[in-house]
Design a protein around this motif. Structure first.
Motif, PDB file in Angstrom:
ATOM      1  N   LEU A   1      41.028  48.042  26.335  1.00  0.00           N
ATOM      2  CA  LEU A   1      41.833  49.261  26.279  1.00  0.00           C
ATOM      3  C   LEU A   1      41.206  50.290  25.356  1.00  0.00           C
ATOM      4  N   LEU A   2      40.717  49.838  24.210  1.00  0.00           N
ATOM      5  CA  LEU A   2      40.181  50.762  23.212  1.00  0.00           C
ATOM      6  C   LEU A   2      38.814  51.307  23.580  1.00  0.00           C
ATOM      7  N   TYR A   3      37.986  50.485  24.235  1.00  0.00           N
ATOM      8  CA  TYR A   3      36.611  50.898  24.514  1.00  0.00           C
ATOM      9  C   TYR A   3      36.309  51.051  26.000  1.00  0.00           C
ATOM     10  N   GLY A   4      37.302  50.835  26.840  1.00  0.00           N
ATOM     11  CA  GLY A   4      37.163  51.210  28.236  1.00  0.00           C
ATOM     12  C   GLY A   4      36.235  50.386  29.076  1.00  0.00           C
ATOM     13  N   PHE A   5      36.272  49.050  28.963  1.00  0.00           N
ATOM     14  CA  PHE A   5      35.470  48.219  29.862  1.00  0.00           C
ATOM     15  C   PHE A   5      36.380  47.350  30.719  1.00  0.00           C
ATOM     16  N   THR A   6      35.802  46.712  31.725  1.00  0.00           N
ATOM     17  CA  THR A   6      36.569  45.929  32.679  1.00  0.00           C
ATOM     18  C   THR A   6      37.260  44.738  32.018  1.00  0.00           C
ATOM     19  N   PRO A   7      38.576  44.635  32.127  1.00  0.00           N
ATOM     20  CA  PRO A   7      39.256  43.446  31.604  1.00  0.00           C
ATOM     21  C   PRO A   7      39.146  42.294  32.598  1.00  0.00           C
ATOM     22  N   ILE A   8      38.882  41.103  32.109  1.00  0.00           N
ATOM     23  CA  ILE A   8      38.729  39.930  32.953  1.00  0.00           C
ATOM     24  C   ILE A   8      39.732  38.869  32.507  1.00  0.00           C
ATOM     25  N   SER A   9      40.454  38.285  33.450  1.00  0.00           N
ATOM     26  CA  SER A   9      41.434  37.264  33.120  1.00  0.00           C
ATOM     27  C   SER A   9      40.778  35.894  33.044  1.00  0.00           C
ATOM     28  N   GLY A  10      41.492  34.971  32.414  1.00  0.00           N
ATOM     29  CA  GLY A  10      41.012  33.612  32.306  1.00  0.00           C
ATOM     30  C   GLY A  10      40.323  33.327  30.987  1.00  0.00           C
ATOM     31  N   PRO A  11      39.938  32.045  30.753  1.00  0.00           N
ATOM     32  CA  PRO A  11      39.269  31.643  29.511  1.00  0.00           C
ATOM     33  C   PRO A  11      37.803  32.069  29.503  1.00  0.00           C
ATOM     34  N   VAL A  12      37.577  33.361  29.257  1.00  0.00           N
ATOM     35  CA  VAL A  12      36.228  33.928  29.351  1.00  0.00           C
ATOM     36  C   VAL A  12      35.312  33.355  28.273  1.00  0.00           C
TER      37      VAL A  12
ATOM     38  N   PHE B   1      39.254  52.533  33.468  1.00  0.00           N
ATOM     39  CA  PHE B   1      39.551  51.121  33.261  1.00  0.00           C
ATOM     40  C   PHE B   1      40.596  50.918  32.174  1.00  0.00           C
ATOM     41  N   VAL B   2      40.635  51.794  31.239  1.00  0.00           N
ATOM     42  CA  VAL B   2      41.457  51.567  30.062  1.00  0.00           C
ATOM     43  C   VAL B   2      42.927  51.416  30.432  1.00  0.00           C
ATOM     44  N   LEU B   3      43.367  52.030  31.493  1.00  0.00           N
ATOM     45  CA  LEU B   3      44.785  51.984  31.822  1.00  0.00           C
ATOM     46  C   LEU B   3      45.049  51.221  33.102  1.00  0.00           C
ATOM     47  N   SER B   4      44.164  50.364  33.509  1.00  0.00           N
ATOM     48  CA  SER B   4      44.334  49.767  34.827  1.00  0.00           C
ATOM     49  C   SER B   4      44.253  48.260  34.800  1.00  0.00           C
ATOM     50  N   THR B   5      44.771  47.661  33.742  1.00  0.00           N
ATOM     51  CA  THR B   5      44.685  46.221  33.624  1.00  0.00           C
ATOM     52  C   THR B   5      45.999  45.568  33.987  1.00  0.00           C
ATOM     53  N   SER B   6      45.938  44.328  34.461  1.00  0.00           N
ATOM     54  CA  SER B   6      47.162  43.655  34.866  1.00  0.00           C
ATOM     55  C   SER B   6      47.702  42.768  33.770  1.00  0.00           C
ATOM     56  N   ALA B   7      48.767  42.082  34.071  1.00  0.00           N
ATOM     57  CA  ALA B   7      49.686  41.537  33.093  1.00  0.00           C
ATOM     58  C   ALA B   7      49.100  40.601  32.066  1.00  0.00           C
ATOM     59  N   LEU B   8      49.250  41.003  30.807  1.00  0.00           N
ATOM     60  CA  LEU B   8      49.003  40.068  29.717  1.00  0.00           C
ATOM     61  C   LEU B   8      50.171  39.101  29.623  1.00  0.00           C
ATOM     62  N   ALA B   9      51.345  39.536  30.073  1.00  0.00           N
ATOM     63  CA  ALA B   9      52.526  38.691  30.008  1.00  0.00           C
ATOM     64  C   ALA B   9      52.324  37.402  30.794  1.00  0.00           C
ATOM     65  N   SER B  10      51.425  37.424  31.766  1.00  0.00           N
ATOM     66  CA  SER B  10      51.141  36.228  32.549  1.00  0.00           C
ATOM     67  C   SER B  10      50.229  35.263  31.796  1.00  0.00           C
ATOM     68  N   ASN B  11      49.784  35.676  30.587  1.00  0.00           N
ATOM     69  CA  ASN B  11      48.934  34.833  29.742  1.00  0.00           C
ATOM     70  C   ASN B  11      47.577  34.549  30.368  1.00  0.00           C
ATOM     71  N   PHE B  12      47.125  35.400  31.268  1.00  0.00           N
ATOM     72  CA  PHE B  12      45.823  35.207  31.876  1.00  0.00           C
ATOM     73  C   PHE B  12      44.728  35.913  31.097  1.00  0.00           C
ATOM     74  N   TYR B  13      45.100  36.825  30.221  1.00  0.00           N
ATOM     75  CA  TYR B  13      44.107  37.586  29.493  1.00  0.00           C
ATOM     76  C   TYR B  13      44.011  37.127  28.039  1.00  0.00           C
ATOM     77  N   VAL B  14      42.799  37.016  27.543  1.00  0.00           N
ATOM     78  CA  VAL B  14      42.586  36.744  26.121  1.00  0.00           C
ATOM     79  C   VAL B  14      42.955  38.024  25.373  1.00  0.00           C
ATOM     80  N   PRO B  15      43.947  37.992  24.478  1.00  0.00           N
ATOM     81  CA  PRO B  15      44.451  39.233  23.876  1.00  0.00           C
ATOM     82  C   PRO B  15      43.387  40.105  23.218  1.00  0.00           C
ATOM     83  N   VAL B  16      42.484  39.519  22.413  1.00  0.00           N
ATOM     84  CA  VAL B  16      41.508  40.350  21.715  1.00  0.00           C
ATOM     85  C   VAL B  16      40.580  41.045  22.703  1.00  0.00           C
TER      86      VAL B  16
END
Length: 240
Positions: free
Chosen positions: A34-45, A13-28
Motif C-alpha cells: 500500500l505504501l510503496y505501490g507494488f503487487t500484493p501477493i497472498s499466501g505464505p510468501v 496497485f496501492v488501492l486494489s488489493t483483496s481481503a486481509l480479513a481472509s488472512n491470506f496476506y502477510v500483513p507487513v
C-alpha cells in the motif's frame, strides 16, 4: 509514498488489493504494498519479484522481497527508474534499516513484525493498523496524510489523502470479480492539485490465484485527447 502531484507509477496497485480479513496476506508485505505501490501477493510468501515494463518493453520498475517463514519481512528493495528512486531495506530484529534515495531510513516493527512507524529525513511517519494488521491510516509528524477504507469483503475501495486543507485527493476502486480476480479493477483518481486519471487493470492468474501478468491502461480524465499510458506488470513468487 507515490501519491504526490505527479502521476504515480504504481498507484493503481496501492488501492486494489483483496481481503486481509481472509488472512491470506502477510500483513507487513500487504501494508508495504500500500505504501510503496507494488503487487500484493497472498499466501505464505518466501520470495517476491515484480517488474514493470513500458510499451517499448523497457523495464521501468523492479522490486525484490524476501520473507521469513513466520511472516517477517527480511529484505525489500526496489528501483523506480522513471523517478530515479531506490529503496533498500534489511531487517535487524524489530527494525527495518536501509537507504532510500541516499537518505537513511528505519521502520519500527511490533512483536508481530508489522510496521509501526518510519523515520526518514528527520520526519516521523506513524501507522495505525487494525487488530489483524490491516493499515487504516498514516500520520506524518502528527498530521493525518492518508486513510484506507474497505468494502465488506475487506478489499480497499477508497483511499483519501490529506493536507492541512483537508482531503486533497481520493481514489475509488471498483472490482469486476473481487473474490477470484483481486487485481482486475477500475480505479478513479480525483485530485485538487494534479491531473485526474483512471486506471484499468486486467490480469492473468495462475492456478493458485497469483496475478502473473497484468495489463494496465491509464487515461487522463481532464485530457481525453492525451495518449493513454500502457504498462505490463510481471510478478513471480515462491512460497513456504
Amino acid at each position: 509514498m507515490f501519491f504526490n502531484k505527479k502521476i504515480p507509477l504504481l498507484g493503481f496497485f496501492v488501492l486494489s488489493t483483496s481481503a486481509l480479513a481472509s488472512n491470506f496476506y502477510v500483513p507487513v508485505l500487504y501494508n508495504l504494498s500500500l505504501l510503496y505501490g507494488f503487487t500484493p501477493i497472498s499466501g505464505p510468501v518466501k520470495e517476491l519479484s515484480v517488474a514493470i515494463e513500458n510499451e517499448k518493453g523497457q523495464a521501468i520498475y523492479e522490486l525484490e522481497a524476501t520473507l521469513s517463514q513466520n511472516g517477517c519481512l527480511d529484505s525489500l528493495q526496489f528501483n523506480d527508474k522513471r523517478k530515479r528512486s531506490e529503496l533498500i531495506l534489511r531487517r535487524d530484529g524489530r527494525t527495518l534499516k536501509g537507504i532510500k534515495d541516499w537518505s537513511i531510513i528505519t521502520m519500527s516493527l511490533d512483536e508481530k513484525c508489522n510496521i509501526v512507524s518510519k523515520t526518514e529525513n528527520g520526519g516521523l511517519e506513524e501507522y495505525n493498523t487494525a487488530n489483524n494488521g490491516l493499515l487504516m491510516s498514516t500520520r506524518f509528524m502528527g498530521n493525518k496524510v492518508s486513510e484506507y477504507l474497505y468494502d465488506e469483503r475487506g478489499n480497499v475501495n477508497m483511499t483519501k489523502f490529506y493536507s492541512s486543507r483537508g482531503v486533497t485527493a481520493s481514489n475509488v476502486v471498483m472490482y469486476s470479480d473481487p473474490e477470484h480476480k483481486p487485481l482486475d479493477y477500475t480505479l478513479i483518481n480525483s485530485s485538487r492539485y494534479s491531473e485526474n486519471y483512471a486506471t484499468n487493470s486486467v490480469c492473468q492468474y495462475d492456478e493458485r490465484g497469483t496475478p502473473r501478468e497484468c495489463d494496465l491502461t491509464i487515461t487522463w480524465e481532464d485530457k481525453p485527447g492525451k495518449k493513454p499510458l500502457r504498462l505490463k506488470v510481471y510478478t513471480q513468487a515462491t512460497f513456504y
